[in-house]
Design a protein around this motif. Sequence first.
Motif, short mmCIF file in Angstrom:
data_model
loop_
_atom_site.label_atom_id
_atom_site.label_comp_id
_atom_site.label_asym_id
_atom_site.label_seq_id
_atom_site.Cartn_x
_atom_site.Cartn_y
_atom_site.Cartn_z
N THR A 99 0.80 -1.22 0.00
CA THR A 99 0.00 0.00 0.00
C THR A 99 0.84 1.28 0.00
O THR A 99 0.34 2.33 -0.39
N ASP A 100 2.10 1.20 0.42
CA ASP A 100 2.95 2.38 0.40
C ASP A 100 3.82 2.45 -0.85
O ASP A 100 4.64 3.35 -1.00
N TYR A 101 3.67 1.48 -1.75
CA TYR A 101 4.40 1.42 -3.03
C TYR A 101 5.92 1.37 -2.84
O TYR A 101 6.67 1.85 -3.68
N ARG A 102 6.35 0.73 -1.76
CA ARG A 102 7.78 0.52 -1.55
C ARG A 102 8.22 -0.84 -2.06
O ARG A 102 9.41 -1.07 -2.29
N GLU A 103 7.28 -1.78 -2.18
CA GLU A 103 7.57 -3.12 -2.66
C GLU A 103 6.47 -3.53 -3.63
O GLU A 103 5.29 -3.20 -3.44
N ALA A 104 6.86 -4.26 -4.68
CA ALA A 104 5.86 -4.78 -5.62
C ALA A 104 6.42 -6.04 -6.27
O ALA A 104 7.64 -6.24 -6.35
N SER A 105 5.51 -6.88 -6.74
CA SER A 105 5.89 -8.10 -7.46
C SER A 105 5.17 -8.10 -8.80
O SER A 105 3.98 -7.78 -8.88
#
Length: 290
Positions: A99-105
């Motif tokens: 939700t904070d857009y610090r990690e994504a896959s």
Amino acid sequence: MEKTYYYKVAGHVFVVSNETTDDVRQWLEHYQPFLIDATDEERAFTLHIREQVEADSFEQEIHQDDDGSEIMAGHLSDGRPCFKFLLFRKHVATMVADTDYREASVCMMSQQQFGLDNGLMVMYALATATQMTALFHSSVVSCESRGYMFLGKSGTGKSTHSSLWLKHIVGTELVNDDNPVVRIVEGEARVYGSPWSGKTPCYRNIDYPLGAIVQLSQAPYNRLTKLVKLQAYAALVPSISGKRWDERIAEGLHATENWLAQHTSVWHLECLPDADAAHVCHDGITKKEC
């Protein structure tokens, strides 16, 4: 074996982590000018390339279609943002972010270059939106040590106008032809090249003070008009990428857009695709700067 790559664009560090058996280097070639050594600097985000991601509970919020390049944005049942990337109606990649857009896959089913580029652009735009940074849909040139941005709807002639400057305005160079980055740094707006340049291969790790922003529209004549602050704000918003229904992202983008409208020279050029258009634009905005 996991392979990690570090990049820096407009001063923001991001990481690509390959957790598949694919050799992703072929998809990262145009990121090479932005490649850096592993660093302890704060990361804007990390994108993990994985064999699969769970997105069965996807609920769509908005659908964007730009000449066959589509993004379906939504969320999963646990609230995490989810994006599906389509190319001419074919689903080619899915990305799930925190939700904070610090990690994504991201999982890419086909068209890996398209899926990876879109995943990284979306993450970059959202992760940096609160840091006085904006990813623009624009063509930008440099001239006399300043950057000049051309905005407009698809098909308006942004690339054409840049080409006219390159041909008719001495000392002009192309910085980026589709997705430059603008960042406010110590009270100054700067425009940066990026790894995303649309159909024109122009991936330059360079930056310039932002000289002016020009909104283009087609007309049977060439006329340049200076926009007042409210008009300038309205001209900027459609060309900046971001998830505006997310309050935190929207507030960050508003701060950047408002600063640019208040402090940057913004113009409207009604124009033909001819040499005179380039001269009218260049002479008008550079004369006013002086």
